[in-house]
Design a protein around this motif. Structure first.
Motif, PDB file in Angstrom:
ATOM      1  N   LEU A 507       0.826  -1.214   0.000  1.00 25.81           N
ATOM      2  CA  LEU A 507       0.000   0.000   0.000  1.00 25.81           C
ATOM      3  C   LEU A 507       0.855   1.256   0.000  1.00 25.81           C
ATOM      4  N   TRP A 508       2.011   1.238   0.679  1.00 31.88           N
ATOM      5  CA  TRP A 508       2.931   2.385   0.591  1.00 31.88           C
ATOM      6  C   TRP A 508       3.390   2.587  -0.851  1.00 31.88           C
ATOM      7  N   TYR A 509       3.722   1.492  -1.502  1.00 32.52           N
ATOM      8  CA  TYR A 509       4.202   1.581  -2.884  1.00 32.52           C
ATOM      9  C   TYR A 509       3.101   2.127  -3.796  1.00 32.52           C
ATOM     10  N   ALA A 510       1.879   1.614  -3.645  1.00 37.86           N
ATOM     11  CA  ALA A 510       0.757   2.118  -4.445  1.00 37.86           C
ATOM     12  C   ALA A 510       0.535   3.606  -4.191  1.00 37.86           C
ATOM     13  N   GLU A 511       0.628   4.010  -2.935  1.00 42.65           N
ATOM     14  CA  GLU A 511       0.449   5.421  -2.588  1.00 42.65           C
ATOM     15  C   GLU A 511       1.511   6.282  -3.252  1.00 42.65           C
ATOM     16  N   ALA A 512       2.771   5.857  -3.174  1.00 46.18           N
ATOM     17  CA  ALA A 512       3.859   6.642  -3.750  1.00 46.18           C
ATOM     18  C   ALA A 512       3.721   6.737  -5.265  1.00 46.18           C
ATOM     19  N   LEU A 513       3.377   5.632  -5.922  1.00 42.53           N
ATOM     20  CA  LEU A 513       3.201   5.657  -7.375  1.00 42.53           C
ATOM     21  C   LEU A 513       2.076   6.597  -7.779  1.00 42.53           C
ATOM     22  N   ASN A 514       0.976   6.547  -7.042  1.00 44.37           N
ATOM     23  CA  ASN A 514      -0.156   7.423  -7.369  1.00 44.37           C
ATOM     24  C   ASN A 514       0.204   8.884  -7.172  1.00 44.37           C
ATOM     25  N   GLU A 515       0.930   9.197  -6.119  1.00 41.20           N
ATOM     26  CA  GLU A 515       1.320  10.585  -5.884  1.00 41.20           C
ATOM     27  C   GLU A 515       2.313  11.069  -6.941  1.00 41.20           C
ATOM     28  N   MET A 516       3.099  10.154  -7.506  1.00 39.77           N
ATOM     29  CA  MET A 516       4.044  10.523  -8.560  1.00 39.77           C
ATOM     30  C   MET A 516       3.330  10.846  -9.867  1.00 39.77           C
ATOM     31  N   ASN A 517       2.531   9.886 -10.332  1.00 44.21           N
ATOM     32  CA  ASN A 517       2.000   9.985 -11.699  1.00 44.21           C
ATOM     33  C   ASN A 517       0.510   9.712 -11.812  1.00 44.21           C
ATOM     34  N   GLY A 518      -0.179   9.556 -10.692  1.00 45.87           N
ATOM     35  CA  GLY A 518      -1.603   9.286 -10.758  1.00 45.87           C
ATOM     36  C   GLY A 518      -1.894   7.813 -10.994  1.00 45.87           C
ATOM     37  N   PRO A 519      -3.146   7.472 -11.282  1.00 43.92           N
ATOM     38  CA  PRO A 519      -3.542   6.071 -11.432  1.00 43.92           C
ATOM     39  C   PRO A 519      -2.797   5.362 -12.564  1.00 43.92           C
ATOM     40  N   SER A 520      -2.532   4.096 -12.348  1.00 50.13           N
ATOM     41  CA  SER A 520      -1.894   3.265 -13.364  1.00 50.13           C
ATOM     42  C   SER A 520      -2.213   1.813 -13.061  1.00 50.13           C
ATOM     43  N   GLU A 521      -1.945   0.949 -14.019  1.00 49.23           N
ATOM     44  CA  GLU A 521      -2.186  -0.468 -13.804  1.00 49.23           C
ATOM     45  C   GLU A 521      -1.340  -1.008 -12.657  1.00 49.23           C
ATOM     46  N   GLU A 522      -0.122  -0.485 -12.498  1.00 49.80           N
ATOM     47  CA  GLU A 522       0.740  -0.959 -11.414  1.00 49.80           C
ATOM     48  C   GLU A 522       0.174  -0.555 -10.053  1.00 49.80           C
ATOM     49  N   VAL A 523      -0.372   0.653  -9.956  1.00 52.93           N
ATOM     50  CA  VAL A 523      -0.993   1.077  -8.695  1.00 52.93           C
ATOM     51  C   VAL A 523      -2.156   0.153  -8.355  1.00 52.93           C
ATOM     52  N   TYR A 524      -3.041  -0.074  -9.342  1.00 54.27           N
ATOM     53  CA  TYR A 524      -4.177  -0.957  -9.107  1.00 54.27           C
ATOM     54  C   TYR A 524      -3.707  -2.345  -8.688  1.00 54.27           C
ATOM     55  N   GLN A 525      -2.635  -2.831  -9.324  1.00 57.32           N
ATOM     56  CA  GLN A 525      -2.153  -4.179  -9.053  1.00 57.32           C
ATOM     57  C   GLN A 525      -1.816  -4.369  -7.577  1.00 57.32           C
ATOM     58  N   TYR A 526      -1.116  -3.402  -6.991  1.00 57.11           N
ATOM     59  CA  TYR A 526      -0.683  -3.586  -5.605  1.00 57.11           C
ATOM     60  C   TYR A 526      -1.829  -3.378  -4.619  1.00 57.11           C
ATOM     61  N   ILE A 527      -2.758  -2.490  -4.930  1.00 53.98           N
ATOM     62  CA  ILE A 527      -3.947  -2.367  -4.079  1.00 53.98           C
ATOM     63  C   ILE A 527      -4.778  -3.641  -4.160  1.00 53.98           C
ATOM     64  N   ASP A 528      -4.942  -4.135  -5.378  1.00 55.89           N
ATOM     65  CA  ASP A 528      -5.815  -5.285  -5.586  1.00 55.89           C
ATOM     66  C   ASP A 528      -5.261  -6.560  -4.982  1.00 55.89           C
ATOM     67  N   ARG A 529      -3.937  -6.646  -4.812  1.00 54.31           N
ATOM     68  CA  ARG A 529      -3.382  -7.804  -4.111  1.00 54.31           C
ATOM     69  C   ARG A 529      -3.915  -7.870  -2.684  1.00 54.31           C
ATOM     70  N   VAL A 530      -3.949  -6.735  -2.027  1.00 52.10           N
ATOM     71  CA  VAL A 530      -4.442  -6.680  -0.654  1.00 52.10           C
ATOM     72  C   VAL A 530      -5.945  -6.942  -0.621  1.00 52.10           C
ATOM     73  N   ARG A 531      -6.663  -6.378  -1.570  1.00 53.64           N
ATOM     74  CA  ARG A 531      -8.109  -6.571  -1.620  1.00 53.64           C
ATOM     75  C   ARG A 531      -8.468  -8.030  -1.910  1.00 53.64           C
ATOM     76  N   ALA A 532      -7.720  -8.671  -2.812  1.00 53.66           N
ATOM     77  CA  ALA A 532      -8.030 -10.056  -3.166  1.00 53.66           C
ATOM     78  C   ALA A 532      -7.889 -10.971  -1.960  1.00 53.66           C
ATOM     79  N   ARG A 533      -6.866 -10.728  -1.138  1.00 54.56           N
ATOM     80  CA  ARG A 533      -6.704 -11.542   0.072  1.00 54.56           C
ATOM     81  C   ARG A 533      -7.899 -11.366   1.011  1.00 54.56           C
ATOM     82  N   ALA A 534      -8.531 -10.194   0.931  1.00 52.27           N
ATOM     83  CA  ALA A 534      -9.705  -9.912   1.765  1.00 52.27           C
ATOM     84  C   ALA A 534     -11.011 -10.301   1.079  1.00 52.27           C
TER      85      ALA A 534
END
Length: 645
Positions: A507-534
Motif C-alpha cells: 500500500l505504501w508503494y501504491a500510494e507513492a506511485l499514485n502521488e508521482m503519476n496518478g492512477p496506473s495499472e501498477e498502482v491498481y495491481q498492488y492495491i488489488d493484491r491486498v483486496r483479493a486476500r480480503a
C-alpha cells in the motif's frame, strides 16, 4: 554476571540523569570502567548489543504504543484505573501538556522511553566494538549494521513524533562544552537524510533472512532495514512534512527553516523506489500475503477462511507476511482486553465461559465510526454503495437469515450496520449477534456468537470489564486461545507484534506511485493484491459496478482517497492509523469525531440499538507534533518548542 551488569547500568543511569550541564539530551560522560568491561570480550559486547534492542517500543502494550490509545480506534471505561486508564488515553481527551508531556520519548517520563539515550547507547556500541578481541570480521560487520539500523529507527521514531529533532551523528565527548551540548533541532529533510544514510551504510551487512530462527527471530534483517527506509521516505514525502505551509515560519534559533514549505514531488519518487526495493527483496526470500490453512480437524467454509486470512496475518506467529515482528511485544494482555464473552454453538465441546470470568476483560471497545470505515460487501465505502442503506445503518434492525450464518447468528436481530459488509469487518470486529470462529470451536456449523445486550453473557461485567461501545477488536485475538476449559482463566498464544507487514509495503508503494503519476495499472495491481486476500474484487471493477462515484479510481485525488481507506482498514487496530492520519494531514478530520456506541443498559434490540455518545475527543493543529517538555527547553535554550505549544 547479571548482577554486575545491573550495577554497571545503574551507574550509567545515575550519571545520565544526574543534574548538570550535560543533561540537555540525557547525554552524560562515559563511565570508563563500565565501557572497558562491556567490550572486553565478545560475550559482554553481545549483551550490550541486546540492550540496544531492549529500547524498542513495546508495541502491544497500551503504555508502550502511542498509536493504540492516542488515536480513535479504541475507547474504554474512564477513569476507573482498570487498565485503559493510562496517560496515553488522556491525549485523545486534550490533556497533553508541556509541563509533564504524556508519552515523553524525548526525556523518557510518563509512559515514554528516553530515545536520545537509546541513540547514545547505539553510539557507544559503534565507538567501542572495534575493541572486542574475539569476534570475527563478518559478525562484527553484522553487529555494526544492527546498531546503525537501530540508531536509524530511533531517529525515525522521534522524527515521526516530534518532527525536526537534533541529529546525533556522534556522541559528544566528555570534554564537550556547554555550547556543544546545547544542540539545535535540524530540518526534517536533514533528519530523513541521516536515517537513510545509516541504513544505506548498514543494509548490505545484515542477513537477508534469519537462518537460526530458534535464537534470532526478531533481530534485524536487510528486508527490515529497507522497510524502515521506505517508511521514513514515505513519511518525508507525505503532506505533514512535504509542502506544509502551516510550518513555513517554524525555524530553529539559528534561523534555519525546519520544514520546506514548497512541495517536492521528487520525494515521492524516492519513496516509491525504496518501497519497491524492499518489496522485491522481501518476496525474493519468501515473503507473501498470509492465507489461512486449516489445521487437522478444522472445518471451514470459504467465507470463514477469508476472515481467517485477515486474523492470521496479524496473530499467526511468524507467518510469511511479517516483515518485522517485535519479540518484546508478546500480546498476552491485549488479547484478554479484546476477547469477548461468547455463547457456545456446541456446549459439549466448548461450554460457555462462566459469567464471572474476569480474566476475559472485554473492554477494548471500538467506536461506531470505526465500524463505518469498513467497506460494504461490494468492496466500496458504505456511503458510496448504491445498494447500501447508509442513512438507516444505525436505526434499521434486521434478523439474520440462513445465508448469513457464517457472519451473523441465524435468527438473531441486529442493526443494519452489521449486515452486508466486507469480510474484514467480520474478521476484525465482534458485536451483538456476530459469529466468532475458534477458541475451541473449529467447525463452521458450531461456532460461538456474541450477545451483548443488558443481561446477556457478553454484556457488562462489574464496573470495568465491558465494551463501552458494543464492539470489540476480534482481529487481535489468536483463534487458538482457550477460555481455561470453562474455568476462570484465559490462556493465550502470544504472537510478536507486527511492526511492519508486507501488505503495508504494497500500500505504501501504491500510494507513492499514485502521488508521482496518478492512477496506473501498477498502482491498481498492488492495491488489488491486498483486496483479493480480503475477498474483494479489484478497485476499478468494484467502483464501476457499485459506487455512486464510478470514476473515483481514475483520478489521482480519488485514488488517493481509496488508498487511504484501504490502509485504514487493512492495518486497523495495529496502532498505525494514528500516524497515517497525521502524515496525511487528515487527523483533525477523524480525531475530533465523537466516540459513540450503543445503549448498553438496554435489554431489547430496539432500545439497545440507540446511539449513545461516550465522549468528545480533542485534536487541534498543535497536536500534529508532540510537545517537548518545558524543562528540556529550559536546560537547552536552543531547543525551540513545537508550534502551538
Amino acid at each position: 554476571m547479571r548482577k554486575l551488569l545491573r550495577n554497571i547500568w545503574l551507574i550509567v543511569l545515575i550519571v545520565t540523569f544526574a543534574p548538570g550541564c550535560k543533561k540537555y539530551l540525557d547525554v552524560a560522560p562515559d563511565n570508563i570502567g563500565t565501557i572497558d568491561y562491556a567490550f572486553r570480550m565478545r560475550t559482554e559486547a553481545e549483551k550490550y548489543l541486546f540492550t540496544l534492542y531492549n529500547n524498542l517500543p513495546s508495541l502491544s502494550e497500551f503504555w508502550g504504543n502511542p498509536g493504540l490509545l492516542t488515536g480513535d480506534e479504541f475507547a474504554g471505561p474512564y477513569p476507573n484505573g482498570i487498565g485503559l486508564d493510562v496517560r496515553l488515553y488522556r491525549i485523545a481527551r486534550g490533556e497533553q501538556n508541556i509541563v509533564s508531556p504524556i508519552a515523553n520519548y524525548w526525556d523518557g517520563a510518563n509512559e515514554g522511553k528516553p530515545y536520545f539515550r537509546a541513540i547514545r547507547e547505539c553510539g557507544i556500541f559503534l565507538e567501542n566494538i572495534d575493541r572486542v578481541p574475539d569476534i570475527s570480521a563478518v559478525e562484527k560487520r553484522r553487529w555494526i549494521a544492527e546498531a546503525k539500523t537501530l540508531k536509524a529507527y530511533y531517529h525515525f521514531f522521534l522524527l515521526r513524533m516530534y518532527g525536526p529533532i537534533p541529529v546525533i551523528r556522534e556522541n559528544l565527548p566528555v570534554s564537550a562544552t556547554i555550547e556543544e551540548v546545547r544542540v539545535q533541532r535540524e530540518p526534517v529533510d536533514s533528519v530523513t537524510n541521516y536515517i537513510v544514510q545509516l541504513i544505506d551504510e548498514s543494509a548490505q551487512d545484515l542477513p537477508v533472512e534469519i537462518v537460526n530462527e530458534a535464537s534470532e527471530l526478531g533481530r534485524l534483517t536487510r528486508v527490515i532495514a529497507l522497510s524502515i527506509k521506505a517508511q521514513t521516505l514515505i513519511l518525508n514525502a507525505s503532506p505533514l512534512f512535504n509542502g506544509n505551509n502551516d510550518y513555513s515560519n517554524f525555524k530553529n534559533t539559528e534561523g534555519v527553516n525546519l520544514f520546506n514549505a514548497a512541495h517536492d514531488a521528487a520525494k515521492w519518487e524516492l519513496a516509491a523506489t525504496a518501497c519497491k526495493e524492499a518489496i522485491d527483496l522481501a518476496e525474493s526470500v519468501g515473503a507473501a500475503l498470509y492465507y489461512f490453512e486449516p489445521l487437522s480437524g478444522e472445518s471451514l467454509t470459504d467465507s470463514t477462511r477469508v476472515t481467517m486470512n485477515i486474523r492470521g496475518a496479524l496473530s499467526f506467529k511468524w507467518n510469511e507476511e511479517i516483515i518485522w515482528g517485535a519479540t518484546n511485544s508478546k500480546t498476552e494482555g491485549i488479547q484478554a482486553f479484546a476477547q469477548a464473552r461468547l455463547i457456545s454453538g456446541d456446549p459439549s465441546k466448548a461450554p460457555n465461559p462462566p459469567t464471572t470470568n474476569e480474566a476475559i476483560r472485554s473492554l477494548l471497545a471500538v467506536p461506531l465510526h470505526i465500524a463505518d470505515i469498513f467497506y460494504s460487501d461490494k468492496g466500496v465505502p458504505i456511503e458510496e454503495d448504491r445498494s447500501y442503506d447508509y442513512a438507516n445503518r444505525y436505526t434499521r434492525l434486521r434478523t439474520a437469515e440462513f445465508k448469513e450464518r457464517y457472519y451473523l447468528k441465524e435468527g438473531y436481530t441486529t442493526a443494519q450496520i452489521n449486515f452486508d459488509r466486507e469480510p474484514r469487518f467480520y474478521a476484525d470486529l465482534a458485536f451483538d449477534g456476530g459469529i466468532w470462529f475458534g477458541q475451541g470451536l473449529y467447525d463452521d456449523d458450531k461456532t460461538w456468537h456474541m450477545e451483548a445486550k443488558a443481561g446477556q453473557l457478553g454484556a457488562r461485567l462489574g464496573s470495568s470489564n465491558y465494551t463501552v461501545t458494543g464492539y470489540l477488536p476480534k482481529k487481535l485475538v489468536n483463534y487458538r486461545n482457550d477460555f481455561g476449559s470453562n474455568s476462570t482463566g484465559y490462556n493465550t498464544l502470544y504472537y510478536p507484534w507486527p511492526v511492519i507487514r508486507l501488505a503495508e509495503l504494497y500500500l505504501w508503494y501504491a500510494e507513492a506511485l499514485n502521488e508521482m503519476n496518478g492512477p496506473s495499472e501498477e498502482v491498481y495491481q498492488y492495491i488489488d493484491r491486498v483486496r483479493a486476500r480480503a475477498g474483494l474484487k479489484g478497485v476499478v471493477e468494484s467502483w464501476s459496478l457499485h459506487s455512486r462515484n464510478p470514476n473515483k479510481p481514475t483520478t489521482k485525488e480519488g485514488l488517493r482517497s481509496i488508498i487511504h481507506q484501504e490502509a485504514m482498514i487493512e492495518t486497523m487496530f495495529e496502532g498505525k492509523r494514528f500516524w497515517d492520519l497525521k502524515r496525511w494531514k487528515r487527523a483533525a478530520e477523524f480525531l475530533n469525531k465523537p466516540i459513540q456506541g450503543w445503549d448498553l443498559e438496554q435489554e431489547t434490540a430496539p432500545n439497545y440499538y440507540r446511539v449513545r455518545q461516550i465522549f468528545s475527543p480533542v485534536f487541534t493543529s498543535k497536536d500534529y507534533l508532540w510537545p517537548i517538555s518545558e524543562d528540556a527547553i529550559v536546560r537547552n535554550p536552543n531547543l525551540v518548542q513545537n508550534p502551538g505549544w
